[in-house]
Design a protein around this motif. Structure first.
Motif, PDB file in Angstrom:
ATOM      1  N   ILE A 123       0.867  -1.173   0.000  1.00  0.00           N
ATOM      2  CA  ILE A 123       0.000   0.000   0.000  1.00  0.00           C
ATOM      3  C   ILE A 123       0.904   1.223   0.000  1.00  0.00           C
ATOM      4  CG2 ILE A 123      -1.734   1.310   1.294  1.00  0.00           C
ATOM      5  CD1 ILE A 123      -2.600  -1.382   2.545  1.00  0.00           C
ATOM      6  N   GLY A 124       0.640   2.159  -0.888  1.00  0.00           N
ATOM      7  CA  GLY A 124       1.484   3.341  -0.980  1.00  0.00           C
ATOM      8  C   GLY A 124       0.689   4.617  -0.834  1.00  0.00           C
ATOM      9  N   THR A 125       1.231   5.572  -0.072  1.00  0.00           N
ATOM     10  CA  THR A 125       0.554   6.859   0.072  1.00  0.00           C
ATOM     11  C   THR A 125       1.177   7.892  -0.865  1.00  0.00           C
ATOM     12  OG1 THR A 125       1.974   7.785   1.816  1.00  0.00           O
ATOM     13  CG2 THR A 125       0.172   6.349   2.510  1.00  0.00           C
ATOM     14  N   ALA A 126       0.323   8.725  -1.405  1.00  0.00           N
ATOM     15  CA  ALA A 126       0.742   9.826  -2.280  1.00  0.00           C
ATOM     16  C   ALA A 126      -0.467  10.705  -2.523  1.00  0.00           C
ATOM     17  CB  ALA A 126       1.299   9.303  -3.601  1.00  0.00           C
ATOM     18  N   SER A 127      -0.247  11.870  -3.104  1.00  0.00           N
ATOM     19  CA  SER A 127      -1.373  12.704  -3.494  1.00  0.00           C
ATOM     20  C   SER A 127      -2.173  11.984  -4.581  1.00  0.00           C
ATOM     21  CB  SER A 127      -0.890  14.060  -4.003  1.00  0.00           C
ATOM     22  OG  SER A 127      -0.085  13.892  -5.150  1.00  0.00           O
ATOM     23  N   GLU A 128      -3.441  12.316  -4.672  1.00  0.00           N
ATOM     24  CA  GLU A 128      -4.337  11.586  -5.583  1.00  0.00           C
ATOM     25  C   GLU A 128      -3.865  11.646  -7.030  1.00  0.00           C
ATOM     26  OE1 GLU A 128      -9.148  11.006  -6.246  1.00  0.00           O
ATOM     27  OE2 GLU A 128      -8.384  12.396  -4.732  1.00  0.00           O
ATOM     28  N   ALA A 129      -3.206  12.732  -7.409  1.00  0.00           N
ATOM     29  CA  ALA A 129      -2.734  12.872  -8.785  1.00  0.00           C
ATOM     30  C   ALA A 129      -1.700  11.818  -9.149  1.00  0.00           C
ATOM     31  CB  ALA A 129      -2.149  14.269  -8.991  1.00  0.00           C
ATOM     32  N   LYS A 130      -1.075  11.209  -8.147  1.00  0.00           N
ATOM     33  CA  LYS A 130      -0.024  10.223  -8.392  1.00  0.00           C
ATOM     34  C   LYS A 130      -0.503   8.778  -8.226  1.00  0.00           C
ATOM     35  CE  LYS A 130       3.344  13.608  -6.770  1.00  0.00           C
ATOM     36  NZ  LYS A 130       4.264  13.995  -5.683  1.00  0.00           N
ATOM     37  N   HIS A 131      -1.800   8.590  -8.024  1.00  0.00           N
ATOM     38  CA  HIS A 131      -2.308   7.249  -7.768  1.00  0.00           C
ATOM     39  C   HIS A 131      -2.203   6.328  -8.977  1.00  0.00           C
ATOM     40  CE1 HIS A 131      -4.747   8.102  -3.838  1.00  0.00           C
ATOM     41  NE2 HIS A 131      -3.473   8.449  -3.763  1.00  0.00           N
TER      42      HIS A 131
END
Length: 301
Positions: free
Chosen positions: A168-176
């Motif tokens: 599972i990776g976190t990032a801003s939605e633009a990078k999903h």
């Protein structure tokens, strides 16, 4: 040789391109004719003087920790590599933003990578791979990577997936979409992370790697359930008080070779966010310092 140097600590504007003495490969080392180098947080932090107590620079100093290019000198005792080979790797804390770079850890550049991509792999792979080693066998486990779209984070995703983890990776939605493309289940960072992670993995998280240092370590420890399950590469200040291990990259050729092996199989490709010629290295540092960059900032030599 041409090299980027800073003659005094300060902002990116202190960087100039001038003539510097050529380094040479000593025992156990190789030298490359560099094609590209990456810009990492340690580079602008050492240049600014923030880290002078930990990593004092012998001025004038050449910034840069990792590079890629063609071997042109092989030191005594080195085997398995020859003049003309394409390699990427790590040298000292300084020295990579130059025409010639001495490496103490290296691996062959896979045919699937450009030299610019390879230049972005050394420190990212060494940091991510070494940190994940501290978390033990990941096969069949669930790994949470905080800051998964950056250079270290994306390498951690690729290595974690290759080692058999659900990531599972976190990032801003633009990078999903990018995170999905490298094998991660994406979610956003910030308040409510525990609930979002629980929705993705009802059985919980087995291991956590903090690759961004945003101050979220207390929440990450709560999600993991035990500080021994969490490693940070970016938040030394909070780590000690929470019992979380902090990892600093080591010059380990075996870890680099592992990353290169995944690259050869198409399982890992360093993402290059932006490239700058050496003459614009000050601009490259300013770009990198703004943060929240997806992938690596590369300087071509």
């Amino acid at each position: 040789m041409r090299a980027a140097r800073f003659h005094e600590y300060g902002p990116a504007d202190v960087l100039v391109v001038d003539d510097a003495p050529e380094p040479h490969a000593g025992p156990g080392e190789i030298r490359i004719r560099a094609a590209a180098a990456s810009v990492n947080p340690i580079d602008f932090k050492t240049r600014s003087g923030v880290l002078r107590d930990y990593y004092p620079a012998e001025l004038p100093a050449i910034p840069g920790r990792d590079a890629a290019g063609t071997v042109d000198e092989v030191g005594d005792g080195v085997t398995g590599v020859a003049v003309g080979d394409r390699v990427f790797g790590l040298g000292g804390i300084f020295g990579a933003s130059a025409e010639h770079v001495v490496l103490t850890a290296w691996a062959p550049v896979p045919d699937t990578w450009t030299l610019e991509q390879a230049a972005g792999a050394g420190l990212a792979v060494a940091t991510a791979g070494g940190a994940l080693n501290l978390l033990g066998d990941l096969s069949g486990k669930t790994l949470l990577v905080e800051g998964a779209a950056g250079g270290v984070g994306s390498a951690a995703v690729a290595i974690g997936v290759a080692r058999g983890a659900t990531v599972i990776g976190t990032a801003s939605e633009a990078k999903h979409d990018y995170l999905r493309s490298i094998g991660a289940l994406p979610t956003t960072y910030g308040p409510g992370l525990a609930d979002r992670v629980a929705a993705l993995t009802p059985t919980g998280v087995d291991a956590v790697l903090d690759a961004v240092g945003s101050g979220s370590l207390p929440d990450l420890v709560a999600i993991a359930g035990d500080p021994s399950r969490v490693v940070t590469v970016a938040d030394h200040m909070l780590a000690g008080g929470l019992g979380v291990r902090h990892y600093t990259a080591q010059n380990d050729s075996a870890v680099l070779a592992e990353g290169a092996g995944y690259g050869a199989k198409g399982a890992y490709t360093p993402f290059v966010a932006e490239t700058f010629p050496l003459e614009k290295i000050a601009e490259a540092h300013r770009y990198a310092e703004r943060g929240r960059t997806q992938g690596k900032v590369i300087v071509t030599i």
